[in-house]
Design an enzyme around this catalytic site. Structure first.
Site, PDB file in Angstrom:
ATOM      1  CD  GLN A 185      47.352 -31.259  21.739  1.00  7.80           C
ATOM      2  OE1 GLN A 185      48.129 -29.916  21.227  1.00  7.80           O
ATOM      3  NE2 GLN A 185      46.309 -31.654  21.466  1.00  7.80           N
ATOM      4  CG  HIS A 205      50.760 -29.706  26.450  1.00  6.92           C
ATOM      5  ND1 HIS A 205      50.024 -29.271  26.059  1.00  6.92           N
ATOM      6  CD2 HIS A 205      52.084 -29.802  26.073  1.00  6.92           C
ATOM      7  CE1 HIS A 205      50.669 -28.941  24.988  1.00  6.92           C
ATOM      8  NE2 HIS A 205      51.459 -29.215  24.686  1.00  6.92           N
ATOM      9  N   GLY A 226      39.287 -33.868  18.985  1.00  2.86           N
ATOM     10  CA  GLY A 226      39.824 -32.488  18.911  1.00  2.86           C
ATOM     11  C   GLY A 226      40.438 -31.338  19.625  1.00  2.86           C
TER      12      GLY A 226
HETATM   13  P1  NAD Z   1      42.507 -26.441  20.938  1.00  4.74           P
HETATM   14  O1  NAD Z   1      41.786 -25.429  21.945  1.00  4.74           O
HETATM   15  O2  NAD Z   1      43.135 -25.362  20.068  1.00  4.74           O
HETATM   16  O3  NAD Z   1      41.151 -26.253  19.591  1.00  4.74           O
HETATM   17  C1  NAD Z   1      40.497 -27.382  20.209  1.00  4.74           C
HETATM   18  C2  NAD Z   1      39.828 -28.439  19.324  1.00  4.74           C
HETATM   19  O4  NAD Z   1      39.093 -28.576  19.657  1.00  4.74           O
HETATM   20  C3  NAD Z   1      38.733 -27.250  18.419  1.00  4.74           C
HETATM   21  O5  NAD Z   1      39.610 -27.249  17.269  1.00  4.74           O
HETATM   22  C4  NAD Z   1      37.982 -27.197  18.125  1.00  4.74           C
HETATM   23  O6  NAD Z   1      37.583 -26.972  16.840  1.00  4.74           O
HETATM   24  C5  NAD Z   1      37.296 -28.907  18.732  1.00  4.74           C
HETATM   25  N1  NAD Z   1      36.274 -28.740  19.482  1.00  4.74           N
HETATM   26  C6  NAD Z   1      35.794 -28.035  20.142  1.00  4.74           C
HETATM   27  N2  NAD Z   1      34.932 -28.487  20.437  1.00  4.74           N
HETATM   28  C7  NAD Z   1      34.528 -29.560  20.208  1.00  4.74           C
HETATM   29  C8  NAD Z   1      33.371 -31.140  20.392  1.00  4.74           C
HETATM   30  N3  NAD Z   1      32.289 -30.787  21.811  1.00  4.74           N
HETATM   31  N4  NAD Z   1      34.202 -32.329  19.896  1.00  4.74           N
HETATM   32  C9  NAD Z   1      35.282 -32.393  18.516  1.00  4.74           C
HETATM   33  N5  NAD Z   1      35.333 -31.720  18.664  1.00  4.74           N
HETATM   34  C10 NAD Z   1      35.839 -29.733  19.514  1.00  4.74           C
HETATM   35  O7  NAD Z   1      42.955 -26.517  21.830  1.00  4.74           O
HETATM   36  P2  NAD Z   1      44.630 -27.757  21.620  1.00  4.74           P
HETATM   37  O8  NAD Z   1      44.965 -28.099  19.827  1.00  4.74           O
HETATM   38  O9  NAD Z   1      44.481 -28.835  23.021  1.00  4.74           O
HETATM   39  O10 NAD Z   1      45.320 -27.235  22.329  1.00  4.74           O
HETATM   40  C11 NAD Z   1      44.994 -26.328  23.277  1.00  4.74           C
HETATM   41  C12 NAD Z   1      45.916 -26.156  24.758  1.00  4.74           C
HETATM   42  O11 NAD Z   1      45.450 -25.577  25.720  1.00  4.74           O
HETATM   43  C13 NAD Z   1      46.520 -27.820  24.832  1.00  4.74           C
HETATM   44  O12 NAD Z   1      48.365 -28.201  24.513  1.00  4.74           O
HETATM   45  C14 NAD Z   1      45.586 -28.551  25.790  1.00  4.74           C
HETATM   46  O13 NAD Z   1      47.398 -28.094  27.366  1.00  4.74           O
HETATM   47  C15 NAD Z   1      45.730 -27.074  26.710  1.00  4.74           C
HETATM   48  N6  NAD Z   1      43.881 -27.107  27.498  1.00  4.74           N
HETATM   49  C16 NAD Z   1      44.110 -27.861  27.961  1.00  4.74           C
HETATM   50  C17 NAD Z   1      42.640 -27.829  28.098  1.00  4.74           C
HETATM   51  C18 NAD Z   1      41.961 -28.744  29.357  1.00  4.74           C
HETATM   52  O14 NAD Z   1      43.233 -29.812  29.712  1.00  4.74           O
HETATM   53  N7  NAD Z   1      40.693 -29.458  29.030  1.00  4.74           N
HETATM   54  C19 NAD Z   1      41.514 -26.598  27.924  1.00  4.74           C
HETATM   55  C20 NAD Z   1      41.626 -25.891  27.029  1.00  4.74           C
HETATM   56  C21 NAD Z   1      43.355 -25.862  27.136  1.00  4.74           C
END
Ligand code: NAD
Length: 255
Positions: free
Chosen positions: A109, A127, A195
């Site tokens: 995602q 996405h 994650g």
């Molecule tokens: P989310 O923010 O809903 O959930 C993140 C999950 O990761 C949580 O369950 C949390 O407990 C867990 N988490 C946090 N730190 C962690 C770690 N160090 N190790 C393991 N688990 C950990 O994220 P989602 O489910 O991916 O949905 C968010 C949406 O926002 C996605 O659709 C994405 O497109 C977008 N997004 C992308 C990025 C990116 O590209 N890095 C960052 C933020 C959001």
């Protein structure tokens, strides 16, 4: 009900490793949590981007078309958050697993491009990605450049002058790669879910699709999610610790 693994040096962890070694078509599904240790916050946490830029106010296709200047406030903040970030050990471990022929694909995602940067080759970005700008009118695509981060006029298409947007999926746009993803999930016999809060559809349904086909679900997360009750193993901890330990144990066991 998933078996909870709280420590990496337990019989339960060894059981999870041994079961993975029997899988023939394992696949990974990743979310924002895998990139947190690379310095990219997940958006939902307090202070995350969504608390500053409400998604329904900034991240929709409708807002971009009506008021691109406003939408670009979010795109620039996103660009700032993603710039110069490097893959973490969990991204690298998944690339190792694929290189060893033990991972079919990474479905992500995330829009940060870190799986490709880590060396994964078969990456499906549901996405989209933030490294390019796209023109919705003529489909022109060019790299997102440092200069695009600076306040100023909205970048426009050099071919047709339509405002550009990052090559990400906004609310109101179709998610990407669904045909290929459905084919991969149809054949998958094991899914590593890493994650993700597993709340955003259609991605949230992917583990259930694998489960319905008789597949096994491993979840790697800091905390339990709505998926945990339906999974087979829940491996608690930072992805940067648990995923490399798991992959190393698998590759050692398989010799
Ligand atoms: P989310 O923010 O809903 O959930 C993140 C999950 O990761 C949580 O369950 C949390 O407990 C867990 N988490 C946090 N730190 C962690 C770690 N160090 N190790 C393991 N688990 C950990 O994220 P989602 O489910 O991916 O949905 C968010 C949406 O926002 C996605 O659709 C994405 O497109 C977008 N997004 C992308 C990025 C990116 O590209 N890095 C960052 C933020 C959001």
């Amino acid at each position: 009900m998933a078996k909870r693994i709280k420590s990496l040096h337990t019989d339960l962890f060894d059981e999870a490793v041994a079961l993975f070694c029997h899988a023939t078509r394992p696949v990974a599904l990743t979310g924002a949590g895998i990139s947190v240790e690379s310095g990219i916050p997940d958006f939902r946490s307090p202070g995350g981007l969504w608390s500053v830029f409400r998604p329904d106010e900034f991240a929709t296709l409708e807002v971009f078309l009506r008021d691109p200047e406003k939408a670009w406030k979010l795109y620039r903040a996103l660009g700032e958050a993603l710039i110069d970030k490097e893959p973490g050990s969990a991204h690298k471990a998944l690339a190792d697993l694929e290189r060893a022929g033990r991972l079919q694909a990474v479905i992500t995602q995330n829009i940060d491009g870190l799986h490709e940067k880590a060396g994964s080759r078969n990456v499906l970005e549901v996405h989209g990605e933030h490294q390019h700008l796209q023109c919705l009118r003529c489909h022109f695509l060019r790299p997102f450049e440092q200069k695009d981060l600076f306040e100023g006029p909205v970048p426009v298409c050099s071919d047709c002058t339509f405002p550009l947007k990052p090559n990400i999926v906004l609310f109101g746009e179709l998610v990407r790669e669904m045909e290929r993803i459905e084919a991969i999930l149809d054949r998958a016999d094991l899914l590593l879910v890493i994650g993700t809060s597993a709340q955003v559809y259609p991605v949230a349904s992917f583990p259930y699709a694998v489960k319905a086909n008789g597949g096994t679900i491993y979840e790697f997360n800091l905390e339990e999610t709505g998926l945990t009750h339906a999974g087979d193993f829940f491996i608690r901890g930072k992805a940067g610790t648990t995923v490399p330990a798991f992959v190393q144990a698998v590759l050692q066991q398989e010799g």
